[in-house]
Design an enzyme around this catalytic site. Structure first.
Site, PDB file in Angstrom:
ATOM      1  N   GLU A 156      13.691  -3.965  -3.697  1.00 32.13           N
ATOM      2  CA  GLU A 156      14.415  -4.261  -4.929  1.00 32.13           C
ATOM      3  C   GLU A 156      13.595  -5.100  -5.922  1.00 32.13           C
ATOM      4  O   GLU A 156      14.167  -5.722  -6.826  1.00 32.13           O
ATOM      5  CB  GLU A 156      15.733  -4.973  -4.620  1.00 32.13           C
ATOM      6  N   GLU A 183       0.824  -1.215   0.000  1.00 35.53           N
ATOM      7  CA  GLU A 183       0.000   0.000   0.000  1.00 35.53           C
ATOM      8  C   GLU A 183       0.856   1.262   0.000  1.00 35.53           C
ATOM      9  O   GLU A 183       0.480   2.274  -0.608  1.00 35.53           O
ATOM     10  CB  GLU A 183      -0.936   0.007   1.206  1.00 35.53           C
ATOM     11  N   LEU A 190      14.919  -5.763   0.693  1.00 38.50           N
ATOM     12  CA  LEU A 190      13.690  -4.972   0.621  1.00 38.50           C
ATOM     13  C   LEU A 190      13.846  -3.869  -0.417  1.00 38.50           C
ATOM     14  O   LEU A 190      14.926  -3.307  -0.581  1.00 38.50           O
ATOM     15  CB  LEU A 190      13.374  -4.357   1.987  1.00 38.50           C
TER      16      LEU A 190
END
Length: 435
Positions: free
Chosen positions: A309, A60, A307
């Site tokens: 990537e 989100e 994280l």
């Protein structure tokens, strides 16, 4: 006693256990042990008049980045109040902040915590992303005169059936929303039936997410340096890796490189052990810097244990298997893969992203199979298909075709906020809203 009062009582009783769970999760993700006062509506207050965007987790937050950029383009200097529920969401959200912005946890949905939050921050408008309907939070905002929007809203038929069982609790909250901006017409129909009063179809924000160009370029460099094709398992969940690896090993060598990217970072070590237990050689992304070492060229599996990537991983891959779609888990967002020109193979279970999945199949950017065995076989075939370049081109075109949701949503949110939006962060003058 009303359903909301019962909900509030239950939350109060469970709060001690909730904080124990936060402490437990903080062993691996230290962010969960930070700023607990904010979870109860305390903490530093932001300047009034901000556009408040709640993005609960990493997905989100990434989608919210496109909306935040569009709001800034519409109202230069606008202040953003960004709230989250997960550590990964908060970490990613920090990159969106500018001078005058504020970031904190969303408080738990008790009457006292939500009242304190709304009174301390006094936002111009509240924007909840996708499915975040919290009864007490929406009521407190409504009573304080803060208009509330559910943006990029989606509601699958399965979730709608569950929601009907909780209609006494969720119905009043849905009716208290000032505006619902749905992803698709099917979502809009179900959201209206659930109680939404003003529901509009605005599209999917994820189409407006531009992948990091530097990461895409690096991923393509990795792929060019390899001597074999790459199949990615994108956002795998617990219980999916073992069937994947069994199907993978059923195919004779030489096989493509398998790039395995778990959805949840707390599972990285466990997934690494699953790969080793299967007798496959493993290299972990976290063990090298920008360039894979020579040993990685020979590994059976790369573990994407980092994280932020995903564009790099998609760009390095010839084709992606869609996590969560081969078991009844609802699937995963495939739009980011398409934006990186990576075609997708998915299973039958994409009910959380059904329209995007069907549109991708229709555009020739994705294909659907019955199970993981067929998925692995079809993905490997695609890496050898002479028409692979056309699949990749169609994937990129599909992502471009559906852009524009961020601009449409920003216009409606700013219109709803009106003169409540405070002075820009860079001056003491009040913002003149664009018309």
């Amino acid at each position: 006693m009303t359903a909301r009062l019962l909900w509030s009582l239950l939350l109060r009783l469970l709060l001690p256990l909730v904080f124990v769970r936060l402490w437990w999760r903080g062993r691996r993700e230290p962010g969960y042990r930070q700023a607990w006062g904010e979870r109860l509506g305390w903490g530093a207050a932001s300047a009034p008049g901000a556009v408040w965007v709640h993005a609960v987790s990493l997905g989100e937050t990434r989608a919210a980045s496109a909306l935040v950029d569009a709001v800034r383009a519409r109202v230069p200097g606008v202040r953003i109040l960004l709230t989250h529920g997960t550590a990964t969401g908060r970490e990613a959200g920090a990159a969106l902040l500018r001078a005058g912005d504020h970031q904190c946890w969303l408080p738990y949905d008790t009457p006292g915590a939500t009242r304190r939050f709304v009174q301390r921050h006094r936002p111009a408008v509240g924007v909840l992303m996708e499915t975040e309907v919290w009864p007490n939070l929406i009521l407190q905002a409504h009573e304080a005169g803060v208009p509330m929007v559910l943006a990029n809203a989606r509601l699958s038929e399965r979730s709608a059936r569950k929601g009907r069982r909780l209609s006494a609790l969720l119905g009043p909250a849905a009716r208290a929303l000032d505006l619902v901006l749905a992803q698709t017409q099917d979502d809009a129909t179900r959201l209206s039936a659930a109680g939404g009063r003003e529901v509009e179809v605005s599209g999917n924000l994820k189409f407006d997410m531009a992948p990091d160009a530097a990461l895409v370029a690096r991923g393509r460099q990795w792929r060019a340096a390899l001597q074999r094709p790459v199949v990615m398992m994108a956002s795998s969940r617990e219980g999916e890796e073992q069937p994947l690896l069994r199907s993978w090993q059923a195919h004779a060598a030489p096989r493509p490189l398998l790039l395995l990217v778990p959805r949840h970072p707390q599972r990285f070590d466990a997934v690494a052990q699953i790969v080793r237990d299967a007798g496959l050689s493993l290299e972990r992304r976290s063990r090298w810097t920008e360039t894979p070492p020579p040993a990685a060229q020979e590994a059976d599996v790369w573990l994407g244990d980092s994280l932020g990537e995903m564009p790099l991983y998609y760009a390095a891959s010839d084709v992606a298997l869609l996590g969560g779609s081969f078991a009844p888990l609802g699937g995963q967002n495939l739009i980011e893969a398409a934006a990186c020109a990576c075609p997708v193979v998915m299973g039958r279970h994409t009910f959380n992203f059904e329209q995007a999945a069907e549109q991708a199949v229709g555009a020739g950017a994705a294909l659907r199979v019955a199970d993981i065995e067929q998925g692995v076989a079809r993905a490997i075939e695609l890496t050898r298909d002479t028409l692979h370049a056309q699949w990749a081109e169609r994937a990129g075109a599909f992502a471009q075709m559906h852009k524009g949701a961020a601009r449409r949503m920003a216009e409606r949110i700013v219109q709803l906020a009106g003169a409540r939006i405070g002075a820009p962060a860079s001056s003491g003058a009040r913002v003149e809203l664009a018309r």
